[in-house]
Enzyme design. Structure first.
Site, PDB file in Angstrom:
ATOM      1  N   ASP A  31      -3.782 123.627  41.675  1.00 14.69           N
ATOM      2  CA  ASP A  31      -4.832 124.207  42.521  1.00 14.69           C
ATOM      3  C   ASP A  31      -4.201 124.626  43.848  1.00 14.69           C
ATOM      4  OD1 ASP A  31      -8.230 123.663  42.348  1.00 14.69           O
ATOM      5  OD2 ASP A  31      -7.368 124.460  44.202  1.00 14.69           O
ATOM      6  N   TYR A 138     -17.046 141.143  39.817  1.00 14.22           N
ATOM      7  CA  TYR A 138     -16.762 139.811  39.254  1.00 14.22           C
ATOM      8  C   TYR A 138     -16.797 139.879  37.723  1.00 14.22           C
ATOM      9  CZ  TYR A 138     -17.705 134.866  38.120  1.00 14.22           C
ATOM     10  OH  TYR A 138     -17.671 133.605  37.581  1.00 14.22           O
TER      11      TYR A 138
HETATM   12  C1  15L Z   1     -20.981 132.501  37.270  1.00 13.49           C
HETATM   13  O1  15L Z   1     -20.109 132.908  36.520  1.00 13.49           O
HETATM   14  C2  15L Z   1     -20.698 132.249  38.690  1.00 13.49           C
HETATM   15  O2  15L Z   1     -19.421 131.700  38.903  1.00 13.49           O
HETATM   16  C3  15L Z   1     -21.727 131.398  39.379  1.00 13.49           C
HETATM   17  O3  15L Z   1     -21.599 131.630  40.772  1.00 13.49           O
HETATM   18  C4  15L Z   1     -23.162 131.725  38.908  1.00 13.49           C
HETATM   19  O4  15L Z   1     -23.491 133.037  39.287  1.00 13.49           O
HETATM   20  C5  15L Z   1     -23.235 131.634  37.395  1.00 13.49           C
HETATM   21  O5  15L Z   1     -22.259 132.471  36.806  1.00 13.49           O
HETATM   22  C6  15L Z   1     -24.619 132.034  36.863  1.00 13.49           C
HETATM   23  O6  15L Z   1     -24.754 133.076  36.221  1.00 13.49           O
HETATM   24  O7  15L Z   1     -25.567 131.280  37.126  1.00 13.49           O
END
Ligand code: 15L
Length: 272
Positions: A31, A138
């Site tokens: 990490d 993302y």
């Molecule tokens: C994810 O992949 C994210 O990391 C998290 O922040 C949330 O957005 C989660 O999905 C979700 O969809 O609840």
């Protein structure tokens, strides 16, 4: 199994590391943060986006007892600029895959996300054989990282399982969460199953609990031996106590929930 976990000090990482240790695995943590108190295995404070740092970690781990698999959890867990996202999800995955190939490590379990298909309108239960439909940069990063895994499976014959995680939380906090929740215990069950499944090749599964209101198909996970036991329904009364808001309604339209809304729109060319 001897397993290198990236993002080992993060929210999913701490739960998964201690769960894997309880299940008899020898866990090595990596990490950007320093070793958390109580961590029992070897620890490397290093950046998995830096290929030289990754190579040094692999050299030390493989030389010091071997390595069976990587669990890649490290990444920014939300939306960011496109360059930052590509670095966080794709460049890190590439550095790890190169080190795996160089050191003969044959399996990676990757924390992908439901946001890889977040722009899919809510309708029937969604399988894994659907078009990638990211809702944010993302989500684009997760789709690209999945594609990179697929390339390395085809080129080098490694095994790679991408788990599209829903909402990893101690308990669901929203109406959407009643469908998307992944409990802590099920997260450990899921990663353990992905590590142990015989010959998965390249596989994508949804990482959620056995939620009565699930939007995503659990069968691809079950085929690998992931049998979730928790169900968000036990929290439904508590979650539904608060009256539904307009936001709940908008967020229920697409599987990615809030990430599809305009507050996440930004130009791809915006620098960090
Ligand atoms: C994810 O992949 C994210 O990391 C998290 O922040 C949330 O957005 C989660 O999905 C979700 O969809 O609840």
């Amino acid at each position: 199994m001897r397993v290198l976990v990236t993002g080992a000090a993060g929210s999913i990482g701490t739960v998964v590391c201690s769960g894997l240790v309880d299940r008899g695995h020898d866990v090595v943590g990596m990490d950007l943060k320093v070793e958390p108190e109580g961590f029992t295995g070897a620890w490397f404070t290093a950046d998995c986006g830096d290929p030289d740092a990754v190579e040094a970690v692999f050299g030390a781990v493989v030389g010091g007892g071997g390595l069976d698999a990587v669990v890649h959890l490290a990444s920014i867990p939300t939306e960011d600029s496109l360059p930052t996202i590509l670095e966080s999800h794709v460049i890190t995955t590439g550095a790890l895959l190169d080190a795996m190939v160089a050191h003969g490590v044959n399996r990676i379990v990757y924390a992908s996300s439901n946001h890889a298909v977040g722009r899919t309108p809510r309708s029937d239960r969604l399988g894994t054989d659907v078009r990638p439909r990211p809702d944010t940069f993302y989500g684009v990063g997760k789709v690209a990282a999945e594609a990179l895994l697929s390339l390395y499976v085809d080129r080098y014959g490694i095994d790679a399982v991408a788990a599209r995680i829903g909402s990893f939380l101690p308990q669901p906090e929203s109406r959407r969460g009643l469908s998307t929740w992944l409990s802590h215990d099920d997260a450990v069950r899921m990663v353990d199953a992905c590590l142990s499944a015989p010959d998965p090749g390249f596989a994508v599964i949804y990482g959620i609990s056995a939620n009565t209101r699930a939007w995503w198909d659990l069968e691809p996970g079950r085929a690998l031996g992931y049998h979730p036991r928790d169900d968000a329904e036990q929290f439904a009364a508590q979650v539904e106590q608060a009256p539904a808001t307009e936001e709940d309604e908008v967020e229920a339209g697409y599987v990615g929930g809030p990430f599809v809304t305009e507050r996440y729109f930004r130009p791809a060319s915006l620098r960090p």
